[in-house]
Scaffold this motif. Sequence first.
Motif, PDB file in Angstrom:
ATOM      1  N   ASN A   1       0.875  -1.142   0.096  1.00  0.00           N
ATOM      2  CA  ASN A   1      -0.019  -0.053   0.066  1.00  0.00           C
ATOM      3  C   ASN A   1       0.979   1.437   0.117  1.00  0.00           C
ATOM      4  O   ASN A   1       1.888   1.280   0.502  1.00  0.00           O
ATOM      5  CB  ASN A   1      -0.813   0.027   1.012  1.00  0.00           C
ATOM      6  CG  ASN A   1      -1.965  -1.071   1.364  1.00  0.00           C
ATOM      7  OD1 ASN A   1      -2.508  -1.102   0.207  1.00  0.00           O
ATOM      8  ND2 ASN A   1      -2.212  -1.641   2.465  1.00  0.00           N
ATOM      9  N   ARG A   2       0.329   2.342  -0.481  1.00  0.00           N
ATOM     10  CA  ARG A   2       1.018   3.711  -0.357  1.00  0.00           C
ATOM     11  C   ARG A   2       1.272   3.983   1.059  1.00  0.00           C
ATOM     12  O   ARG A   2       0.329   3.798   1.918  1.00  0.00           O
ATOM     13  CB  ARG A   2       0.146   4.498  -0.982  1.00  0.00           C
ATOM     14  CG  ARG A   2       0.994   5.761  -1.061  1.00  0.00           C
ATOM     15  CD  ARG A   2       0.024   7.191  -1.685  1.00  0.00           C
ATOM     16  NE  ARG A   2       1.005   8.342  -1.767  1.00  0.00           N
ATOM     17  CZ  ARG A   2       0.773   9.702  -2.471  1.00  0.00           C
ATOM     18  NH1 ARG A   2      -0.546   9.537  -3.012  1.00  0.00           N
ATOM     19  NH2 ARG A   2       1.538  10.486  -2.411  1.00  0.00           N
TER      20      ARG A   2
ATOM     21  N   ASP B   1       3.407   2.219   2.869  1.00  0.00           N
ATOM     22  CA  ASP B   1       4.236   1.071   3.503  1.00  0.00           C
ATOM     23  C   ASP B   1       5.727   1.446   3.254  1.00  0.00           C
ATOM     24  O   ASP B   1       6.209   2.208   2.509  1.00  0.00           O
ATOM     25  CB  ASP B   1       4.055  -0.132   2.717  1.00  0.00           C
ATOM     26  CG  ASP B   1       2.416  -0.639   3.132  1.00  0.00           C
ATOM     27  OD1 ASP B   1       1.973  -0.266   4.074  1.00  0.00           O
ATOM     28  OD2 ASP B   1       2.203  -1.677   2.546  1.00  0.00           O
TER      29      ASP B   1
ATOM     30  N   GLY C   1       7.658  -0.900  -9.538  1.00  0.00           N
ATOM     31  CA  GLY C   1       6.647   0.273  -8.806  1.00  0.00           C
ATOM     32  C   GLY C   1       7.321   1.760  -8.677  1.00  0.00           C
ATOM     33  O   GLY C   1       8.010   2.211  -9.598  1.00  0.00           O
TER      34      GLY C   1
ATOM     35  N   MET D   1       9.125  11.316  -6.022  1.00  0.00           N
ATOM     36  CA  MET D   1       8.704  10.343  -6.670  1.00  0.00           C
ATOM     37  C   MET D   1       9.975   9.779  -7.451  1.00  0.00           C
ATOM     38  O   MET D   1      10.510  10.442  -8.169  1.00  0.00           O
ATOM     39  CB  MET D   1       7.499  10.661  -7.771  1.00  0.00           C
ATOM     40  CG  MET D   1       7.062   9.354  -8.569  1.00  0.00           C
ATOM     41  SD  MET D   1       6.194   7.823  -7.335  1.00  0.00           S
ATOM     42  CE  MET D   1       5.751   6.899  -8.799  1.00  0.00           C
TER      43      MET D   1
ATOM     44  N   PHE E   1       5.196   4.022  -2.967  1.00  0.00           N
ATOM     45  CA  PHE E   1       3.910   4.860  -3.712  1.00  0.00           C
ATOM     46  C   PHE E   1       3.499   3.564  -4.155  1.00  0.00           C
ATOM     47  O   PHE E   1       2.291   3.685  -4.015  1.00  0.00           O
ATOM     48  CB  PHE E   1       4.674   5.789  -4.723  1.00  0.00           C
ATOM     49  CG  PHE E   1       3.322   6.373  -5.331  1.00  0.00           C
ATOM     50  CD1 PHE E   1       2.866   7.296  -4.726  1.00  0.00           C
ATOM     51  CD2 PHE E   1       2.979   6.117  -6.843  1.00  0.00           C
ATOM     52  CE1 PHE E   1       1.733   8.173  -5.556  1.00  0.00           C
ATOM     53  CE2 PHE E   1       1.998   6.741  -7.465  1.00  0.00           C
ATOM     54  CZ  PHE E   1       1.301   7.729  -6.828  1.00  0.00           C
ATOM     55  N   VAL E   2       3.972   2.806  -5.022  1.00  0.00           N
ATOM     56  CA  VAL E   2       3.109   1.381  -5.251  1.00  0.00           C
ATOM     57  C   VAL E   2       4.256   0.357  -5.499  1.00  0.00           C
ATOM     58  O   VAL E   2       5.581   0.823  -5.802  1.00  0.00           O
ATOM     59  CB  VAL E   2       2.368   1.715  -6.563  1.00  0.00           C
ATOM     60  CG1 VAL E   2       3.300   2.189  -7.764  1.00  0.00           C
ATOM     61  CG2 VAL E   2       1.822   0.454  -7.164  1.00  0.00           C
TER      62      VAL E   2
END
Lengths: 149, 149, 149
Positions: free
Chosen positions: A17-18, A20, A44, A70, A116-117
Amino acid sequence: MRAVESREVRHLVGRLNRGDRLPRDLLAVAEKFGVKAGRVHAIGGVTTLAVTEFDVEAQTYREPLRRAGMTEVLGLAGNLSRRDGALFGHLHISACYEENGATKMLAGHLVEAEVFVCEFHIVAYDDVELIREFDPSTGLALWNLPDKE
Amino acid sequence: MRAVESREVRHLVGRLNRGDRLPRDLLAVAEKFGVKAGRVHAIGGVTTLAVTEFDVEAQTYREPLRRAGMTEVLGLAGNLSRRDGALFGHLHISACYEENGATKMLAGHLVEAEVFVCEFHIVAYDDVELIREFDPSTGLALWNLPDKE
Amino acid sequence: MRAVESREVRHLVGRLNRGDRLPRDLLAVAEKFGVKAGRVHAIGGVTTLAVTEFDVEAQTYREPLRRAGMTEVLGLAGNLSRRDGALFGHLHISACYEENGATKMLAGHLVEAEVFVCEFHIVAYDDVELIREFDPSTGLALWNLPDKE
């Protein structure tokens, strides 16, 4: 050469999950599914990332390189085994972001990251025991497999 | 944590032809073999390449970085699942070429590429359903797996 | 599209010793376990590394880029098959080191390397024959699989 063959293999697939944390929450997945040894691959993106590299002369990892923002994960790859009685992930990460119209890399031994993913695959070796012990030739904790050469 | 275990796995290995398109022709292989979910890894080379990265604030992918000319594919890695009723490949690519005696990278989320050579492996998860649905926490279409935390 | 499905798969996991040579000693592992076709993924570190890239016009590999000194291996990825009657490893390597507080990459088609540590996974396809033959469309030795398009 130190190698073993695993004949009892399980394949896990999933995502974190975002928010984590890596490697913590990937290890939590492995623990939940009872993985004792295995391999990992994921792609990801992360919003913070710290990587390092091993300093052979000092026999220790260097001060991490860090980035906030990011960052695309091209590959989070490595393995799961036991060290000091706990599940341990040895993970290298290859990540990048665009800067001035070109790819800029941030890569190395994973220290930590915020997800983020993260879409991951784990191949669990259920019949194999991989235990890390101090290896004097490198200064690292390496798998205590018999040498077959 | 959102993960499932696949117990019915198939392993495909093969190559694309020069002039084939990524991701289109890799998806065509998967379709031909009836793959509904899986993972992918490939190496090779491409003669054109477009990559992008996700812009978290804009919740969209950026204008791609593009290159024409032979580019080595260090790793084309990711997964296959269903989105909007069709097979969808989420693939990150790590590619490079030599420039002034050094490695120059071009990497990120794969938009498209023309194949020079592509030697691929697909692990198909035949008993697992991975469906992408809009995820408000990221703005991405992510697997709708139950959260096990 | 040229692909086959392997239904007899074995999973090997292990490590090379410090001072071992790539690709030679990884191929030796595969030979020892009777691998005829398969895929490879490894992480680790090397103390020397030589990489190259394919020159499409000259139809040959370029003069290698070389480095001595500890270099982190983010991914050593590729495949095992037969060429000229012998086991052949087609391996791409993505490696990096820190320089001036940033990640510097050295990557491409693996020519040779000296191992500091190499933790590898081999998936052997025991029921698949992958034979490399000269492919006039690329100038490379590629798998002689039937075209299914």
